[in-house]
Write a protein that holds these residues in place. Structure first.
Motif, PDB file in Angstrom:
ATOM      1  N   GLY A 102      -5.329 -10.994  23.626  1.00 27.38           N
ATOM      2  CA  GLY A 102      -6.443 -10.426  23.400  1.00 27.38           C
ATOM      3  C   GLY A 102      -6.499  -9.411  22.199  1.00 27.38           C
ATOM      4  N   ALA A 103      -5.377  -9.107  21.487  1.00 25.49           N
ATOM      5  CA  ALA A 103      -5.073  -8.167  20.546  1.00 25.49           C
ATOM      6  C   ALA A 103      -5.623  -8.710  19.095  1.00 25.49           C
ATOM      7  CB  ALA A 103      -3.759  -7.412  20.464  1.00 25.49           C
ATOM      8  N   HIS A 104      -6.177  -7.386  18.532  1.00 24.99           N
ATOM      9  CA  HIS A 104      -6.674  -8.151  17.028  1.00 24.99           C
ATOM     10  C   HIS A 104      -6.249  -6.945  16.171  1.00 24.99           C
ATOM     11  CE1 HIS A 104      -9.200  -9.019  13.751  1.00 24.99           C
ATOM     12  NE2 HIS A 104      -9.555  -7.850  13.649  1.00 24.99           N
ATOM     13  N   ALA A 105      -5.657  -7.407  14.948  1.00 23.97           N
ATOM     14  CA  ALA A 105      -5.387  -6.520  13.980  1.00 23.97           C
ATOM     15  C   ALA A 105      -5.741  -6.685  12.622  1.00 23.97           C
ATOM     16  CB  ALA A 105      -3.593  -6.234  13.808  1.00 23.97           C
ATOM     17  N   GLU A 106      -6.324  -5.906  11.842  1.00 28.46           N
ATOM     18  CA  GLU A 106      -6.674  -5.912  10.432  1.00 28.46           C
ATOM     19  C   GLU A 106      -5.837  -5.082   9.497  1.00 28.46           C
ATOM     20  OE1 GLU A 106     -10.876  -5.923   8.067  1.00 28.46           O
ATOM     21  OE2 GLU A 106     -10.948  -6.250  10.214  1.00 28.46           O
ATOM     22  N   LEU A 107      -5.356  -5.876   8.435  1.00 31.76           N
ATOM     23  CA  LEU A 107      -4.302  -5.072   7.660  1.00 31.76           C
ATOM     24  C   LEU A 107      -4.964  -5.297   6.287  1.00 31.76           C
ATOM     25  CD1 LEU A 107      -1.985  -3.363   6.742  1.00 31.76           C
ATOM     26  CD2 LEU A 107      -0.501  -5.226   7.157  1.00 31.76           C
ATOM     27  N   ASN A 108      -5.512  -4.294   5.663  1.00 32.97           N
ATOM     28  CA  ASN A 108      -5.902  -4.486   4.289  1.00 32.97           C
ATOM     29  C   ASN A 108      -5.198  -3.208   3.424  1.00 32.97           C
ATOM     30  OD1 ASN A 108      -8.281  -6.232   5.013  1.00 32.97           O
ATOM     31  ND2 ASN A 108      -9.028  -4.733   6.095  1.00 32.97           N
ATOM     32  N   GLY A 109      -4.822  -4.132   2.221  1.00 35.68           N
ATOM     33  CA  GLY A 109      -4.321  -3.087   1.245  1.00 35.68           C
ATOM     34  C   GLY A 109      -4.673  -3.213   0.137  1.00 35.68           C
ATOM     35  N   ILE A 110      -4.609  -2.099  -0.802  1.00 34.63           N
ATOM     36  CA  ILE A 110      -4.788  -1.988  -2.281  1.00 34.63           C
ATOM     37  C   ILE A 110      -3.516  -1.413  -3.128  1.00 34.63           C
ATOM     38  CG2 ILE A 110      -6.255  -0.969  -4.100  1.00 34.63           C
ATOM     39  CD1 ILE A 110      -8.574  -1.350  -2.152  1.00 34.63           C
ATOM     40  N   TYR A 111      -2.919  -1.772  -4.159  1.00 35.20           N
ATOM     41  CA  TYR A 111      -2.029  -1.307  -4.642  1.00 35.20           C
ATOM     42  C   TYR A 111      -2.334  -1.303  -6.231  1.00 35.20           C
ATOM     43  CZ  TYR A 111      -0.652  -6.309  -4.632  1.00 35.20           C
ATOM     44  OH  TYR A 111      -0.501  -7.744  -4.500  1.00 35.20           O
ATOM     45  N   LEU A 112      -2.054  -0.336  -7.033  1.00 37.62           N
ATOM     46  CA  LEU A 112      -2.371  -0.076  -8.290  1.00 37.62           C
ATOM     47  C   LEU A 112      -1.351   0.621  -9.311  1.00 37.62           C
ATOM     48  CD1 LEU A 112      -5.972   1.628  -7.406  1.00 37.62           C
ATOM     49  CD2 LEU A 112      -5.577  -0.781  -8.162  1.00 37.62           C
ATOM     50  N   PRO A 113      -0.308  -0.117  -9.372  1.00 40.61           N
ATOM     51  CA  PRO A 113       0.641   0.555 -10.175  1.00 40.61           C
ATOM     52  C   PRO A 113       0.388   0.248 -11.801  1.00 40.61           C
ATOM     53  CG  PRO A 113       1.470  -1.799  -9.502  1.00 40.61           C
ATOM     54  CD  PRO A 113       0.025  -1.363  -8.791  1.00 40.61           C
ATOM     55  N   ALA A 114       0.916   1.314 -12.546  1.00 40.60           N
ATOM     56  CA  ALA A 114       0.738   1.640 -13.703  1.00 40.60           C
ATOM     57  C   ALA A 114       2.348   1.753 -14.432  1.00 40.60           C
ATOM     58  CB  ALA A 114      -0.170   2.648 -14.018  1.00 40.60           C
ATOM     59  N   GLY A 115       2.048   2.133 -15.781  1.00 40.52           N
ATOM     60  CA  GLY A 115       3.250   2.405 -16.223  1.00 40.52           C
ATOM     61  C   GLY A 115       4.550   1.462 -16.197  1.00 40.52           C
ATOM     62  N   ARG A 116       5.633   2.046 -15.499  1.00 38.97           N
ATOM     63  CA  ARG A 116       6.791   1.139 -15.102  1.00 38.97           C
ATOM     64  C   ARG A 116       6.959   1.289 -13.799  1.00 38.97           C
ATOM     65  NH1 ARG A 116      10.639  -0.010 -19.149  1.00 38.97           N
ATOM     66  NH2 ARG A 116      10.133   0.546 -21.353  1.00 38.97           N
ATOM     67  N   GLU A 117       5.817   1.649 -12.918  1.00 38.21           N
ATOM     68  CA  GLU A 117       5.937   1.799 -11.523  1.00 38.21           C
ATOM     69  C   GLU A 117       6.097   0.430 -10.768  1.00 38.21           C
ATOM     70  OE1 GLU A 117       2.977   5.771 -11.367  1.00 38.21           O
ATOM     71  OE2 GLU A 117       2.274   3.622 -10.868  1.00 38.21           O
ATOM     72  N   VAL A 118       6.582   0.644  -9.595  1.00 33.43           N
ATOM     73  CA  VAL A 118       6.878  -0.782  -8.831  1.00 33.43           C
ATOM     74  C   VAL A 118       6.623  -0.378  -7.416  1.00 33.43           C
ATOM     75  CG1 VAL A 118       8.715  -2.056  -7.812  1.00 33.43           C
ATOM     76  CG2 VAL A 118       9.177  -1.173 -10.226  1.00 33.43           C
ATOM     77  N   VAL A 119       5.371  -1.211  -7.082  1.00 32.07           N
ATOM     78  CA  VAL A 119       5.139  -1.093  -5.835  1.00 32.07           C
ATOM     79  C   VAL A 119       5.245  -2.244  -4.864  1.00 32.07           C
ATOM     80  CG1 VAL A 119       2.842  -0.964  -4.100  1.00 32.07           C
ATOM     81  CG2 VAL A 119       3.053   0.355  -6.168  1.00 32.07           C
ATOM     82  N   ASP A 120       5.745  -2.259  -3.665  1.00 34.00           N
ATOM     83  CA  ASP A 120       6.517  -3.375  -2.952  1.00 34.00           C
ATOM     84  C   ASP A 120       6.026  -3.509  -1.613  1.00 34.00           C
ATOM     85  OD1 ASP A 120       8.036  -5.182  -1.542  1.00 34.00           O
ATOM     86  OD2 ASP A 120       9.808  -4.843  -2.560  1.00 34.00           O
ATOM     87  N   PHE A 121       5.085  -4.146  -1.137  1.00 38.20           N
ATOM     88  CA  PHE A 121       4.808  -4.551   0.018  1.00 38.20           C
ATOM     89  C   PHE A 121       5.260  -5.633   0.857  1.00 38.20           C
ATOM     90  CE2 PHE A 121       1.122  -1.947  -0.919  1.00 38.20           C
ATOM     91  CZ  PHE A 121       1.113  -0.941   0.004  1.00 38.20           C
ATOM     92  N   HIS A 122       6.190  -5.482   2.056  1.00 42.93           N
ATOM     93  CA  HIS A 122       6.518  -6.637   2.925  1.00 42.93           C
ATOM     94  C   HIS A 122       5.833  -6.412   4.158  1.00 42.93           C
ATOM     95  CE1 HIS A 122       9.539  -7.578  -0.068  1.00 42.93           C
ATOM     96  NE2 HIS A 122      10.145  -8.699   0.597  1.00 42.93           N
ATOM     97  N   THR A 123       5.067  -7.420   4.440  1.00 45.36           N
ATOM     98  CA  THR A 123       4.358  -7.413   5.844  1.00 45.36           C
ATOM     99  C   THR A 123       4.610  -8.664   6.580  1.00 45.36           C
ATOM    100  OG1 THR A 123       2.570  -8.797   5.255  1.00 45.36           O
ATOM    101  CG2 THR A 123       2.455  -6.341   4.613  1.00 45.36           C
ATOM    102  N   THR A 124       4.755  -8.298   8.010  1.00 47.85           N
ATOM    103  CA  THR A 124       5.060  -9.343   9.001  1.00 47.85           C
ATOM    104  C   THR A 124       4.141  -9.171  10.078  1.00 47.85           C
ATOM    105  OG1 THR A 124       7.383  -9.331   8.339  1.00 47.85           O
ATOM    106  CG2 THR A 124       7.088 -10.583  10.279  1.00 47.85           C
ATOM    107  N   LEU A 125       3.556 -10.259  10.311  1.00 50.27           N
ATOM    108  CA  LEU A 125       2.721 -10.263  11.665  1.00 50.27           C
ATOM    109  C   LEU A 125       3.252 -11.162  12.603  1.00 50.27           C
ATOM    110  CD1 LEU A 125      -1.032 -10.346  10.085  1.00 50.27           C
ATOM    111  CD2 LEU A 125       0.626  -8.337  10.510  1.00 50.27           C
TER     112      LEU A 125
END
Lengths: 426, 248
Positions: free
Chosen positions: A263-286
């Motif tokens: 009966g559980a519910h999860a909502e996972l929302n995300g926004i990533y906005l890397p610029a320059g030489r930046e690195v954004v890394d999302f690893h998600t597991t449901l």
């Protein structure tokens, strides 16, 4: 091995840690000593390896030359540094009733054993490295306990400020039965000095609990962030989670959500906005471990300049998780020829009566749309900003707390201008 | 207002405009008609500065400025407006936000103070009303999910807010039912003034029943092959374009 990279942080953390925590930290330190530095050959670190980390650690200094002004979002603001917790201007009175916030260093024996029992018991991260780093270097521990039936409107706003070269944080949130609360964790650009932050947050939602959780990563472009959010959902619990990452030299977040009871519910929302030489890394597991649970996951990213984004989203439906409904979507917009995204949605299903969907897209800004804007007098830069923010803006509607929604979408708007004009990040 | 001299332009190496000349004075309404592929839409795109449309020779003077030397946005800021035949959808960007950015940019370029949000909202609502669009359209994504007719009326609404000097309507009547056509025509007529000119590109004489032109031009083979008064449109309606073959 990766252990020596963290040696200064491990030593400093151990010296200041409560006695009951040290054995756990020592085990984690030994794990790190036996763990090779992930390179491009390790699947989970393939597109954002940690090979540059050692250098960053050596560069780290204790100099602080000013911190960003704390943004108040109308709730209870708590600033956290390596020295501990500082409550907002109005002090403890602002802590909503039914919510307790305790530093690990002030726990009694009984509470300490409860914390030790909880630590690491929510969903696991896939590489195991994030949790080991967090445990071994644990500098500040915070336990947020929300009482059964507590109904808290105003959010608890935890602002982590890297007032020193290292900040390593662990947060445990225990949301009682049928409670309702809102927690914002904000990792701000603390100081011009290069910082490294490690942060693992574990969310335990008891039966019927409803928790809004938002993690905001706004770092300097030389900072490194390694973190994770791991949640365990009991019967009929609801998690509404949001991730915002504007970038860093490396900003890695692992998310794990374990559906432990029906009966559980999860909502996972995300926004990533890397610029320059930046690195954004999302690893998600449901982890849909039981039947009759639902999840909705949407991540969108705009990647500019020579930045790199990694999205690896996995839905794992266990054999008994019948009647699961799980959807995952990842969309990316590249604003420069050299921007890069590596996206991999994964669906692993071992039950036969489920509804699942997953998909990913990568696109560039539509030239037709730019031209249309320009024929209305709008410059190319503003047009790109408009189109960029239009790409992500609908996700902000999923944030239920209005002041946070407004403030965060304004941050994204400013960031979008940076992304399309390419005048930052270097 | 606008003086086009011997304009030659190509798209993807295909020569479309082949020495087109046209003079438009202040307050005049010029209708441009012609067979498919004659270069009617190309003329609009070249004037508005669409990438990929190469001007090979000739000149365009717009209010004393060399239009072809100006960036696309600068042309808009100087008062040129093209109502698209196929308006572009911009998902997620609200019509209101788009219009505000547009009006702000044009006003700023003309050294006018930016409108405050309240005044702007008021004007935007009035413009919506004038083209019979529900004010809810202001909150929706630019042209996102709009019907063909709604997109055309949205173009007109933008035109009303920007108050350009020269309006180019590229087949704004196509895809409109008779009611929508009348709404669009009424909107255009309301905007007619002594210092605002129009180029109305159309296939059908029908639109010209509602928007009465001062001049009608026939564009064929990339050139104006015949010009006349509004009676020329009626002649075209009855004879078609086949008789132009000799003229072109």
């Amino acid at each position: 091995m990766i252990g020596p990279v963290f040696e200064p942080a491990i030593a400093a953390a151990r010296a200041g840690a409560p006695r009951w925590l040290r054995p756990k930290m020592d085990v984690a330190a030994l794990t790190l000593d036996a763990t090779p530095i992930p390179t491009r050959k390790s699947e989970h670190w393939k597109y954002a390896p940690l090979t540059g980390l050692a250098l960053s650690a050596n560069e780290a200094s204790d100099e602080v030359s000013g911190t960003e002004k704390l943004v108040s979002l109308g709730g209870c603001d708590i600033t956290v540094t390596r020295d501990g917790l500082q409550f907002g201007a109005s002090g403890l009175d602002r802590l909503p009733s039914g919510v307790e916030v305790r530093s690990f260093s002030e726990l009694d024996e009984l509470e300490a054993s409860r914390v030790l029992e909880l630590m690491g018991s929510a969903a696991k991260d896939r590489s195991g490295l994030i949790a080991a780093v967090s445990d071994a270097t644990l500098g500040v521990g915070v336990w947020v306990d929300i009482a059964d039936d507590a109904d808290v409107d105003a959010p608890l706003h935890l602002v982590w400020q890297a007032s020193s070269a290292w900040l390593s944080a662990r947060v445990l949130v225990t949301a009682g039965c049928n409670s309702r609360a809102n927690i914002i964790e904000h990792f701000a650009n603390g100081a011009p000095a290069v910082s490294q932050q490690h942060s693992v947050t574990e969310l335990f939602l008891a039966s019927g609990a409803a928790l809004d959780y938002c993690r905001i990563n706004r770092h300097g472009n030389a900072d490194t962030f390694l973190g994770g959010v791991f949640a365990k959902l009991h019967r009929n619990a609801t998690l509404n989670a949001f991730a915002y990452a504007a970038g860093a030299k490396l900003c890695r977040n692992e998310w794990g959500i374990l559906f432990d009871e029906e009966g559980a519910h999860a909502e996972l929302n995300g926004i990533y906005l890397p610029a320059g030489r930046e690195v954004v890394d999302f690893h998600t597991t449901l982890e849909h471990a039981v039947a009759h649970c639902t999840s909705e996951e949407t991540f969108r990213g705009i990647i500019g300049d020579r930045a790199n984004a990694v999205f690896n989203g996995r839905i794992h439906i266990h054999p008994h998780a019948q009647k699961t409904i799980a959807r995952l979507s990842n969309k990316n917009l590249l604003t420069s020829d050299q921007a890069q995204v590596n996206t991999k949605p994964e669906l692993e299903i071992y039950a036969n009566d489920v509804q699942c969907a997953h998909g990913a897209t990568v696109a560039q800004i539509n030239d037709e749309a730019i031209h249309y804007c320009r024929t209305r007098g709008i410059t190319q830069a503003v047009a790109s900003q408009l189109i960029g923010i239009g790409f992500v803006v609908s996700l902000f509607d999923r944030i239920t707390y209005e002041p946070l929604r407004t403030w965060l979408s304004e941050q994204a708007r400013r960031r979008c201008l940076t992304l399309v004009t390419g005048d930052a990040g270097e | 207002m606008l003086s086009i001299k011997e304009l030659r332009a190509s798209v993807e190496d295909k020569h479309i405009l082949q020495g087109l000349s046209l003079d438009i004075g202040p307050g005049e309404v010029h209708a441009i008609m012609g067979p498919n592929g004659a270069g009617k839409s190309t003329l609009g795109h070249v004037l508005a500065g669409r990438p990929g449309y190469d001007v090979l020779s000739g000149s365009v003077d717009f209010d004393g400025q060399d239009l072809m030397a100006m960036e696309t946005e600068a042309r808009a800021q100087a008062g040129l407006f093209l109502a698209f035949q196929y308006p572009v959808e911009i998902p997620g960007v609200s019509n209101m936000e788009f219009l505000k950015a547009s009006v702000d940019a044009v006003r700023e370029a003309n050294n006018l103070e930016a409108l405050d949000s309240v005044s702007f909202m008021k004007r935007a609502r009035e413009a919506c009303k004038a083209v019979n669009l529900n004010a809810d359209f202001l909150k929706r994504g630019v042209n996102e999910g709009f019907s063909g007719g709604e997109k055309k009326r949205n173009e007109l609404m933008q035109m009303m807010l920007l108050e350009p000097k020269l309006c180019i309507l590229d087949e704004t009547d196509s895809g409109l039912d008779i009611d929508a056509l009348q709404v669009v025509a009424a909107g255009v007529n309301a905007m007619r003034s002594a210092d605002r000119s129009f180029i109305v590109v159309t296939h059908y004489q029908r639109l010209l029943d509602y928007i009465e032109p001062d001049f009608v031009h026939v564009l064929a083979g990339g050139r104006i092959v015949r010009s006349g008064g509004k009676e020329l449109a009626l002649e075209l309606e009855s004879k078609g374009y086949a008789w132009l073959d000799g003229a072109a």
